[in-house]
Design an enzyme around this catalytic site. Structure first.
Site, mmCIF file in Angstrom:
data_model
loop_
_atom_site.group_PDB
_atom_site.id
_atom_site.type_symbol
_atom_site.label_atom_id
_atom_site.label_comp_id
_atom_site.label_asym_id
_atom_site.label_seq_id
_atom_site.Cartn_x
_atom_site.Cartn_y
_atom_site.Cartn_z
ATOM 1 N N HIS A 14 0.875 -1.192 0.000
ATOM 2 C CA HIS A 14 0.000 0.000 0.000
ATOM 3 C C HIS A 14 0.904 1.232 0.000
ATOM 4 C CE1 HIS A 14 -3.854 2.088 1.546
ATOM 5 N NE2 HIS A 14 -2.981 3.048 1.224
ATOM 6 N N HIS A 16 1.468 5.401 -1.835
ATOM 7 C CA HIS A 16 1.030 6.478 -2.738
ATOM 8 C C HIS A 16 2.274 7.096 -3.354
ATOM 9 C CE1 HIS A 16 -3.077 6.388 -1.070
ATOM 10 N NE2 HIS A 16 -2.445 6.017 0.031
ATOM 11 N N LYS A 97 -9.559 -0.672 -5.891
ATOM 12 C CA LYS A 97 -9.661 -0.080 -4.556
ATOM 13 C C LYS A 97 -10.979 0.636 -4.375
ATOM 14 C CE LYS A 97 -7.823 1.783 -0.690
ATOM 15 N NZ LYS A 97 -6.686 2.606 -0.380
ATOM 16 N N HIS A 136 -10.704 0.858 1.632
ATOM 17 C CA HIS A 136 -10.538 1.883 2.666
ATOM 18 C C HIS A 136 -11.820 1.834 3.476
ATOM 19 C CE1 HIS A 136 -8.849 5.757 4.251
ATOM 20 N NE2 HIS A 136 -10.048 5.702 4.788
ATOM 21 N N HIS A 172 -4.788 -0.642 5.868
ATOM 22 C CA HIS A 172 -4.343 0.098 7.058
ATOM 23 C C HIS A 172 -5.271 -0.082 8.261
ATOM 24 C CE1 HIS A 172 -7.028 2.742 4.894
ATOM 25 N NE2 HIS A 172 -6.092 3.255 4.129
ATOM 26 N N ASP A 252 1.452 2.639 3.576
ATOM 27 C CA ASP A 252 0.576 3.797 3.329
ATOM 28 C C ASP A 252 1.365 5.092 3.331
ATOM 29 O OD1 ASP A 252 -1.731 5.194 2.723
ATOM 30 O OD2 ASP A 252 -2.466 5.240 4.780
HETATM 31 C C1 NCD Z 1 -3.917 8.848 1.759
HETATM 32 C C2 NCD Z 1 -3.446 9.867 0.715
HETATM 33 O O1 NCD Z 1 -2.908 10.918 1.121
HETATM 34 O O2 NCD Z 1 -3.584 9.618 -0.485
HETATM 35 N N1 NCD Z 1 -4.084 9.493 3.023
HETATM 36 C C3 NCD Z 1 -4.101 8.921 4.238
HETATM 37 O O3 NCD Z 1 -4.383 9.626 5.203
HETATM 38 N N2 NCD Z 1 -3.799 7.646 4.423
HETATM 39 C C4 NCD Z 1 -5.176 8.182 1.304
HETATM 40 C C5 NCD Z 1 -5.537 6.977 2.138
HETATM 41 O O4 NCD Z 1 -4.899 5.931 2.036
HETATM 42 O O5 NCD Z 1 -6.476 7.104 2.936
HETATM 43 ZN ZN ZN Z 2 -3.334 5.015 1.496
#
Ligand code: NCD
Ligand code: ZN
Length: 357
Positions: A14, A16, A97, A136, A172, A252
């Site tokens: 996971h 970004h 997702k 999520h 998460h 995450d």
């Molecule tokens: C994530 C993001 O910034 O893209 N933010 C977060 O608080 N974890 C999105 C997500 O996974 O919820």
């Molecule tokens: Zn995330």
């Protein structure tokens, strides 16, 4: 005391990585450590179908070393159809997702109808073509402290019942309710665990104490789902310490420009990549189960996703001198992007050993 850990080259289920120019700034912190990463689709613009996926994968491949494998995902919306799923799978998507619309960063335009009907057709198409459903799990309109519990109680059991054999990952996990559901569910249900949810509680965001003992808000620990109580954190720690293959690494890491976090409506998301594997190691060390870290980071996720295990290893050592101090910011050459690192200025208990070139 163990001073060296040799792990199978790890996976991160996971992350970004964002789009350019943020992508080039942040990707290395992930690719330096993880051989493969499941790349989230809540980018701007989002990854909604096979065409978007191919463009985004090229962007990532261009920005990352040749030995890094991005595992691609698409964001499901109310408009996603089984045909979109099949085409995305052919293009290489390993997961779809669900972001309930409005609950987190980049979730707008996500799913707003959770009942049976069109979503179930999409889930069946995913199951039939071998795609994993990543969720999520926070209920829109429900306050943060119980939003995950609400989604876990009211939505997920129906999905598991309506589409048996669909592989589902609760992303998460942040609450004892989510941990309990994953433990009780069939083996087709698993969870990713972040370093934040293993180490923080809501007090580290809302009642943070700095090194001078002053108390206040810390936006750089703030993510959704919010870390919760000490008991919730304890159940997550216990789950990973148990060695259950249902709980695996997904850090995450979610970078935002620091100005966007230190703002009146600050963004949720923690840029944990520079500290994520070391933090996992610290936690497993504290829990007396360092021997379980290898499977948590290098086996369970791959097996759940039906991927071959990575070849090769990575070495973690205890840092000497300043080597383990987390930098405060990553800043792009033109200074247009500057991201605050999670645990900035702290000394890590473990670091990834860089071999001499
Ligand atoms: C994530 C993001 O910034 O893209 N933010 C977060 O608080 N974890 C999105 C997500 O996974 O919820
Ligand atoms: Zn995330």
């Amino acid at each position: 005391m163990t001073d060296e850990l040799v792990l199978r080259a790890p996976d991160n289920f996971h992350v970004h990585l964002r789009r350019e120019p943020m992508l080039s700034l942040v990707a290395r912190a992930t690719t330096d450590v993880y051989r493969r990463a499941l790349v989230m689709p809540n980018t701007d613009p989002p990854i909604l179908d096979a065409d978007d996926l191919v463009i985004y994968r090229d962007e990532i491949i261009h920005a990352t070393p040749a030995d890094f494998v991005p595992l691609m995902t698409i964001k499901l919306t109310d408009a996603t159809t089984p045909a979109v799923i099949d085409a995305a799978r052919v293009a290489g998507a390993v997961a779809g997702k669900v972001y309930p619309s409005g609950v987190t960063t980049g979730s707008y335009g996500g799913v707003s109808e959770f009942g049976a009907g069109s979503l179930i057709d999409v889930f069946m198409a995913m199951r039939d073509c071998g795609m994993v459903l990543c969720v999520h799990a926070e209920m829109p309109g429900v306050t943060w402290s119980v939003a995950e519990q609400s989604f876990i109680d009211d939505i997920i059991p129906d999905w598991i019942a309506y589409v048996p054999d669909l592989k589902l990952v609760v992303e998460h996990v942040s609450s004892s309710s989510a941990v309990a559901l994953v433990k009780m569910a069939p083996d087709t249900v698993a969870a990713t665990v972040t370093p934040m949810h293993l180490t923080l509680t809501d007090d580290d965001i809302l009642g943070y104490r700095n090194h001078r003992g002053r108390r206040g808000l810390n936006p750089h620990n703030f993510c959704y789902p919010m870390p919760k109580t000490d008991y919730d954190r304890h159940t997550i720690r216990e789950a990973v310490a148990s060695g259950s293959p249902k709980f695996f690494a997904g850090d995450d890491s979610a970078p935002h420009r620091y100005q966007d976090k230190e703002a009146p409506c600050g963004c949720a998301g923690v840029f944990c990549a520079p500290a994520s594997l070391p933090t996992y190691a610290e936690v497993f060390d504290e829990l007396g189960c360092l021997d379980k870290l290898d499977d948590f980071a290098g086996r369970f996720g791959a097996e759940f996703y039906g991927l071959p295990l990575n070849e090769g290893t990575i070495r973690l050592v205890r840092p000497v001198g300043d080597a383990g101090i987390v930098p405060h910011y990553l800043t792009s050459p033109g200074r247009s992007q500057s991201v605050r690192c999670w645990r900035a200025g702290e000394r890590l208990g473990w670091i990834v050993a860089r071999e001499a070139p």
